[in-house]
Design an enzyme around this catalytic site. Sequence first.
Site, PDB file in Angstrom:
ATOM      1  N   GLY A 274      24.067   8.030 -33.253  1.00  0.00           N
ATOM      2  CA  GLY A 274      24.130   8.146 -31.802  1.00  0.00           C
ATOM      3  C   GLY A 274      24.927   6.998 -31.203  1.00  0.00           C
ATOM      4  N   SER A 275      24.570   6.606 -29.996  1.00  0.00           N
ATOM      5  CA  SER A 275      25.410   5.695 -29.204  1.00  0.00           C
ATOM      6  C   SER A 275      25.462   4.262 -29.715  1.00  0.00           C
ATOM      7  CB  SER A 275      24.924   5.697 -27.754  1.00  0.00           C
ATOM      8  OG  SER A 275      25.100   6.976 -27.179  1.00  0.00           O
ATOM      9  N   ILE A 276      24.577   3.856 -30.629  1.00  0.00           N
ATOM     10  CA  ILE A 276      24.638   2.464 -31.092  1.00  0.00           C
ATOM     11  C   ILE A 276      25.906   2.193 -31.916  1.00  0.00           C
ATOM     12  CG2 ILE A 276      22.197   1.887 -31.024  1.00  0.00           C
ATOM     13  CD1 ILE A 276      21.905   2.676 -33.885  1.00  0.00           C
TER      14      ILE A 276
END
Length: 558
Positions: A274-276
């Site tokens: 995801g966004s990490i």
Amino acid sequence: MFVLLIVAFLSLAGRCFYLQFFKTRDYIAACDRQQQSLITQKPQRGAILDRRARVLAASNKIQTIFAEPRVIKDPKETSNELAPILDMGAHEICKIITDSKNPGFVKIKVGADANQCSRAARIYGIGVQSNWRRHYPVGSLASHVVGFTSIDNQGLAGIELQYDKELGGSAGQEIFLADASRRPIRLKQQDAVVTDGIGIVLTLDSAIQQFARAELMKQYLAYQAESAIAVIADAKTGAILAFVSLPDFDPNNVRSTKPNRLLNHAINDQYEPGSIIKPVIAAIAIDAGVVNKNEKIFCEQGSYHGKGFGRISEYGGHSYGSLTVGEILTVSSNIGMAKIGQKLGKKKLYDGMKRFGFGQETALELQGEAPGLLAPVQNWTGYSVTRIPFGQEISVTALQLVRAFCILANEGRAVQPFLVKAMVDNDGKIIEIKHPQPSTGFVIKPEVAKWIVTDALVEVVNNEKGTGKKAKLEKWQVFGKTGTANVANSNRRGYSNTEFIASFIGGAPAEDPKVVVLVSIRKPNVALHKGYTGGTVAAPVVAGILEKTLTYLEKHPL
């Protein structure tokens, strides 16, 4: 009759010749087995210590009182004599002796004290055996790192397995002349000298491990999650200071542990991040010169589509116009990252990800590490170059993410995570120091890494629009990035709308990072209506860990 008599004597002579000249060695060996008793002296298994010499695993000597059923003529009499010494029922002892399937050995009591051993050894047919038992003083605190051993002290998991040969030492053998009952009379020869195992000193700090486990456990239980992990590393060296995987287990009682608790999620699990992953992609793009820090990227007001890459939207239905790279990270824009991926192109994006170590093991000193998944660039499509930048179509491990953020925190220098600090012999001398060297110097330019950490990722935490506000601390400036990844469906294509992995990765202090912390909580229960995003579920855990860890390190520096 005379002929038969001659044949009989010739047969006897032939048999004697055969036994005397062809079977000599066999009968000498059989005679030795009857006259000799072999006693194996087992070595003490080496201790496992944390970085401050706190004991995580050690071996204690235990005494076992045993019986030799074949030489006991009256089990009832022997049992009546032994019962008051061991504080056991005579009928119980008698049953153990008579029911034994091994005529030469059966355990009566394990863990007897010195007085019991001394008195029991005077009874005919009863003996005392010394052995080593593995003990884990901190219980489940570091179970997935330390691991555990079998009943005969063989390493089966964790550091116990990885360094089983070094920890185990080597046994010694002594050959005694024995009487008819196989009891030793005097030493005949010594085949090998017992050598105790060496000690292993880990990079873990038990205090920091406790901080991480306690903070993670609260959130893991509060959100009724399937599993959760927390990894803390020294930002400059990659030394692992804490390594938590929930659910965990007590290595002192591993035989009654459910199998799912033995799984080390921090190295075994590979998942879409995801966004990490976004700060890493942004750093690669700026380093490659395809975008600059002040460039505005139009984020299509929340809906972006085109030939060859489908439709991309923002999380939560957000709508954004033109944003800089820093603003894209602050609000976590999927469309902005997809456009950065298109500017990079397949080759530069793939090469950058490989430099950061994705798609390959970190070589941490634990078995079972997953390599993650970064497909060969020739297999990429338009979907790949737009989805990977916001954490889809790639699988990573917790350790790969920690290594990547350590590189950013270390101003672009390569970092190699490691768990073993040193090996120590029985005299307390360091015989080997473990400091793995990374394969390259700089992964990205220092000024790019520094800007990502001290500007872009600080805004994620400080900015009112940032997704990581709940990781903010008063005393230290935190940097980091949230991530909320949908879990892929197991029985059909696409992603679940009710199952998520909530993550936050960051560190502090931003101006000179000391530690990097990753927390990922898998499948928080959305039915609780308490939230499921990385900013809600994982960020507060990182804040709690950072505050306690940095306070502790002020008085106890690394």
